[in-house]
Scaffold this motif. Structure first.
Motif, mmCIF file in Angstrom:
data_model
loop_
_atom_site.group_PDB
_atom_site.id
_atom_site.type_symbol
_atom_site.label_atom_id
_atom_site.label_comp_id
_atom_site.label_asym_id
_atom_site.label_seq_id
_atom_site.Cartn_x
_atom_site.Cartn_y
_atom_site.Cartn_z
ATOM 1 N N VAL A 40 1.228 -0.781 0.751
ATOM 2 C CA VAL A 40 0.244 0.152 -0.163
ATOM 3 C C VAL A 40 1.086 1.342 0.354
ATOM 4 N N ALA A 41 0.381 1.838 -0.572
ATOM 5 C CA ALA A 41 1.112 3.565 -0.529
ATOM 6 C C ALA A 41 0.874 4.182 0.062
ATOM 7 N N GLY A 44 4.135 8.737 2.622
ATOM 8 C CA GLY A 44 5.558 8.263 3.436
ATOM 9 C C GLY A 44 5.594 7.410 4.838
ATOM 10 N N ALA A 45 7.112 6.864 4.942
ATOM 11 C CA ALA A 45 7.103 5.272 6.064
ATOM 12 C C ALA A 45 6.323 6.801 7.329
ATOM 13 N N GLN A 46 6.603 8.162 7.334
ATOM 14 C CA GLN A 46 5.790 8.113 9.017
ATOM 15 C C GLN A 46 4.718 8.372 8.700
ATOM 16 N N ARG A 153 8.905 1.233 3.872
ATOM 17 C CA ARG A 153 10.051 1.924 2.521
ATOM 18 C C ARG A 153 9.028 3.531 2.100
ATOM 19 N N SER A 154 10.223 3.783 2.732
ATOM 20 C CA SER A 154 10.422 5.748 1.982
ATOM 21 C C SER A 154 10.638 5.725 1.021
ATOM 22 N N GLY A 163 9.460 16.105 0.039
ATOM 23 C CA GLY A 163 8.367 16.522 0.334
ATOM 24 C C GLY A 163 7.249 16.075 -0.481
ATOM 25 N N LEU A 164 8.176 15.375 -1.358
ATOM 26 C CA LEU A 164 7.443 14.076 -1.697
ATOM 27 C C LEU A 164 6.724 13.250 -0.590
ATOM 28 N N ARG A 165 5.430 13.096 0.020
ATOM 29 C CA ARG A 165 5.231 12.551 0.687
ATOM 30 C C ARG A 165 5.031 10.979 0.188
ATOM 31 N N LEU A 166 5.562 10.279 0.355
ATOM 32 C CA LEU A 166 5.530 8.930 -0.490
ATOM 33 C C LEU A 166 6.130 7.684 0.077
#
Length: 190
Positions: A40-41, A44-46, A153-154, A163-166
């Motif tokens: 699942v996307a 961000g890992a956070q 994964r980050s 800045g690309l929160r993925l």
């Protein structure tokens, strides 16, 4: 130097991602991480760390430390009993055991076999691989379909796009379905 414009379609700037867009992203991530496991996307890992306390019933968390401090803070705030331990073996008995591999901040790496040996000894083994792109042979993503193993994964760290929160969570079908439900229908931008 900013990334070059590679011809992003205008709709990707002003529309929510379609189910097809998300599935394409998941396919690309599975290829990049060498896994066929459910994925699942997420923002961000956070974002996955924030959801972690709700993945299973509250209990005992053990975190291999010193490491990224958000795990202890998030789990404690959600009412979990949190212990920071200094050896892998001390993670045994935890409902959630967390290992950052390679570790942040010291870069310590853990043997894949030793990590997998923990699986029957913990309820859920969370391996944060946010920095694993620099050492791809360390990843357990190919094993992530196993019950009780969750890989985070980050995307932004390795590619210089913080800045690309993925990020992505890779794991068993029930865990990924639960995380996807908690993340909502549009967990990332288009």
């Amino acid at each position: 130097v900013p990334y070059p414009d590679v011809g992003v379609e205008p709709r990707q700037w002003n529309a929510l991602p379609s189910r097809s867009d998300i599935e394409s992203l998941h396919h690309a991530a599975r290829q990049a991480y060498g896994t066929g496991a459910p994925i699942v996307a997420i923002g961000g890992a956070q974002a996955a760390i924030q959801l972690l306390p709700n993945l299973v019933s509250r209990g005992r968390a053990r975190i291999l430390a010193p490491t990224y401090n958000e795990y202890a803070g998030v789990l404690s705030a959600a009412g979990w009993d949190v212990d920071e331990v200094s050896e892998l073996a001390a993670l045994a008995g935890a409902d959630i055991a967390v290992v950052v591999n390679p570790n942040n901040p010291d870069g310590q790496r853990h043997d894949r076999g030793e990590l997998l040996a923990l699986l029957p000894r913990v309820g859920r083994l969370v391996i944060d691989e946010s920095f694993a792109d620099a050492v791809p042979g360390i990843s357990l993503a190919a094993e992530a379909g196993r019950a009780g193993l969750l890989i985070l994964r980050s995307f932004g760290k390795f590619y210089g796009l913080a800045g690309l929160r993925l990020g992505f969570a890779v794991g068993s079908e029930p865990d990924i379905a639960a995380l996807a439900a908690m993340a909502g229908p549009w967990p990332v931008s288009g």
